[in-house]
Design an enzyme around this catalytic site. Structure first.
Site, PDB file in Angstrom:
ATOM      1  N   VAL A   8       1.014  -0.964  -0.386  1.00 35.70           N
ATOM      2  CA  VAL A   8      -0.098   0.047  -0.069  1.00 35.70           C
ATOM      3  C   VAL A   8       0.627   1.632   0.495  1.00 35.70           C
ATOM      4  O   VAL A   8       0.796   2.224  -0.740  1.00 35.70           O
ATOM      5  CB  VAL A   8      -0.890   0.197   1.487  1.00 35.70           C
ATOM      6  CG1 VAL A   8      -2.194   1.394   1.312  1.00 35.70           C
ATOM      7  CG2 VAL A   8      -1.395  -1.276   1.442  1.00 35.70           C
ATOM      8  N   CYS A   9       1.871   1.013   0.552  1.00 35.44           N
ATOM      9  CA  CYS A   9       3.032   2.355   0.709  1.00 35.44           C
ATOM     10  C   CYS A   9       3.634   2.678  -0.494  1.00 35.44           C
ATOM     11  O   CYS A   9       3.279   3.761  -1.060  1.00 35.44           O
ATOM     12  CB  CYS A   9       3.702   2.397   1.949  1.00 35.44           C
ATOM     13  SG  CYS A   9       4.856   0.602   1.704  1.00 35.44           S
ATOM     14  N   THR A  10       3.674   1.993  -1.420  1.00 34.70           N
ATOM     15  CA  THR A  10       3.942   1.967  -2.759  1.00 34.70           C
ATOM     16  C   THR A  10       2.949   2.920  -3.394  1.00 34.70           C
ATOM     17  O   THR A  10       3.309   3.612  -3.903  1.00 34.70           O
ATOM     18  CB  THR A  10       5.005   0.246  -3.541  1.00 34.70           C
ATOM     19  OG1 THR A  10       5.751   0.143  -2.569  1.00 34.70           O
ATOM     20  CG2 THR A  10       5.047   1.027  -4.780  1.00 34.70           C
TER      21      THR A  10
ATOM     22  N   ASN B  98       2.473   6.400  -2.367  1.00 35.13           N
ATOM     23  CA  ASN B  98       3.094   7.266  -2.731  1.00 35.13           C
ATOM     24  C   ASN B  98       4.341   6.919  -3.336  1.00 35.13           C
ATOM     25  O   ASN B  98       4.722   8.353  -4.447  1.00 35.13           O
ATOM     26  CB  ASN B  98       4.321   7.273  -0.910  1.00 35.13           C
ATOM     27  CG  ASN B  98       3.125   7.415   0.188  1.00 35.13           C
ATOM     28  OD1 ASN B  98       2.213   8.574   0.537  1.00 35.13           O
ATOM     29  ND2 ASN B  98       3.526   6.798   1.122  1.00 35.13           N
TER      30      ASN B  98
END
Length: 451
Positions: free
Chosen positions: A231-233, A236
């Site tokens: 999810v962070c990839t 962001n």
């Protein structure tokens, strides 16, 4: 019953017990077009260096293959179309096919039994009509619907079953059904299952003799896990077009539409995701977002390669021919094919798993830490490759530990999720029974031990 028992059964099935009126007509058609099977006859008229000792050959083998061998094909998609064609041209004349899907315009590039005028029609019905129109003397009986709609008695009528499915749950179901059908006192209750599958340039074909060889459930941990992007990839630092599409479907859709569920079969929903993903890709200077890729990512579609379908279907039909005629040893029991960088095949014997919930006789051993909560155990059953569960409900000898359904029991047991399994079962661990809609069998037996 051992492997030799199957050979004996196939040999006895090849015997001539008389033909009914319809079979006689098909046999007459075969005689009128006897040159059609001249190449096949060479394999059935004489023994070879690897021919099974039970091989009878000659007119009896031909009569069984072409008049009495009733074979079921599950799936009439890219793989199923190839299988149906091969069976008809090999000499099987009583073929049945079942499929629940209708024909889409996107199927036409590889499912060659269909034409543009067939779009919207049943795959099973159209495939049957096409085969019968092109191969005189062959009867193909279609069934439009789910395989789960048919009772075990339906599957008992067939000599061999070939699965050309793209659904894991359907494979697990038919595998469990055929295993449960086996009666040690009735040799005819063992129905060989030939399973074929493709994934891009890769494929596999295997022969499953229920209760004798390893079953499909024994190898469930060999399945490729779905691709998951952090999810962070995607939130962001996207680097791939797939990241932008996942961002649109996982983050933007629920943010924009709140409780409205994304329908991956709705072109308007796909179009919205495509536009959002395209805009985000432009922000990060990422190329490659297309409508087709958007649909493929959200539906987890793996591109189908026609040549792979042809190779795997040929392997499946070769095994069906060998089992029906005993003219050569059948596969023992797994063949893998890769064609992405070269053409490579590898065969091996996949062993039975003692703790298999379908064909094994032992409970699955699960070792966990003493500080695991029940919720951690539930999540482990969802994520572990050897189980692949979706909504597992657990019970012990003393009663329910946690049940998703019905709502009343869910409310009464959800408080256990925060408790330690060690406290719920005791220091020695113990037996836990699991039910889940993903399980092909009634339940899964676990033996919990603490590390």
């Amino acid at each position: 019953m051992g492997a030799n028992g199957l050979a004996n059964g196939s040999s006895s099935l090849s015997g001539s017990n008389g033909l009914n009126g319809e079979s006689s007509k098909r046999y007459a058609s075969y005689l009128a077009n006897s040159n059609r099977y001249e190449a096949v006859d060479r394999m059935l008229d004489r023994r070879g260096p690897w021919t099974d000792e039970q091989f009878v050959g000659g007119s009896e083998a031909k009569a069984f293959l072409r008049q009495k061998a009733k074979i079921l094909v599950i799936g009439a998609g890219g793989l199923g179309c190839e299988i149906l064609q091969n069976l008809a041209l090999t000499g099987f004349s009583d073929i049945h096919v079942i499929d629940m899907d209708t024909i889409d315009i996107s199927n036409l590039n590889r499912q060659f039994l269909f034409r543009e005028s067939d779009v919207g029609k049943s795959k099973a019905l159209c495939a049957a009509d096409f085969i019968m129109s092109r191969v005189p003397g062959v009867k193909v009986t279609p069934y439009h619907g789910k395989i789960q709609d048919h009772a075990p008695d339906f599957y008992m009528q067939f000599a061999i079953i070939i699965a050309g499915l793209d659904s894991i749950s359907a494979r697990r179901w038919i595998n469990a059904t055929l295993v449960n059908m086996v009666d040690e006192e009735n040799e005819d209750s063992l129905k060989p299952l030939i399973d074929g599958g493709t994934e891009g340039f890769k494929g596999q074909a295997r022969v499953i003799l229920p209760t004798i060889t390893s079953c499909y459930e024994c190898s469930i941990d060999m399945l490729t896990p779905p691709t998951v992007f952090p999810v962070c990839t995607i939130a962001n630092t996207p680097r791939l077009p797939e990241h932008c599409i996942e961002w649109a479907s996982v983050l933007e859709w629920p943010k924009t539409f709140k409780d409205k569920k994304l329908d991956t079969d709705d072109p308007e929903h796909i179009e919205w995701l495509y536009q959002k993903a395209t805009a985000r890709a432009a922000m990060f200077k990422i190329e490659g977002v297309t409508w087709q890729l958007t649909q493929g990512v959200v539906k987890n579609i793996i591109p189908a390669i026609a040549s792979t379908n042809a190779i795997i279907a040929a392997s499946c039909c070769n095994e069906a021919f060998k089992i029906a005629t005993t003219c050569a040893p059948y596969l023992n029991n797994y063949m893998m094919y890769t064609g992405n960088s070269s053409i490579y095949t590898y065969t091996f014997e996949h062993g039975k798993r003692d703790e298999c919930p379908v064909c094994g006789g032992e409970a699955s051993l699960v070792r966990i830490s003493k500080d695991w909560t029940l919720e951690q155990l539930v999540e482990h059953l969802k994520e572990a490759q050897e189980f692949k569960l979706s909504r597992p409900s657990l019970s012990s000898e003393s009663g329910p530990l946690f049940w998703y359904d019905p709502p009343g029991i869910y409310e009464a047991t959800k408080g256990n999720l925060d408790k330690l399994v060690f406290d719920l079962l005791g220091p020695e661990g113990g037996a836990v029974s699991v039910t889940d809609k993903a399980l092909p069998a009634a339940n899964l037996s676990l033996e919990i031990q603490f590390e």
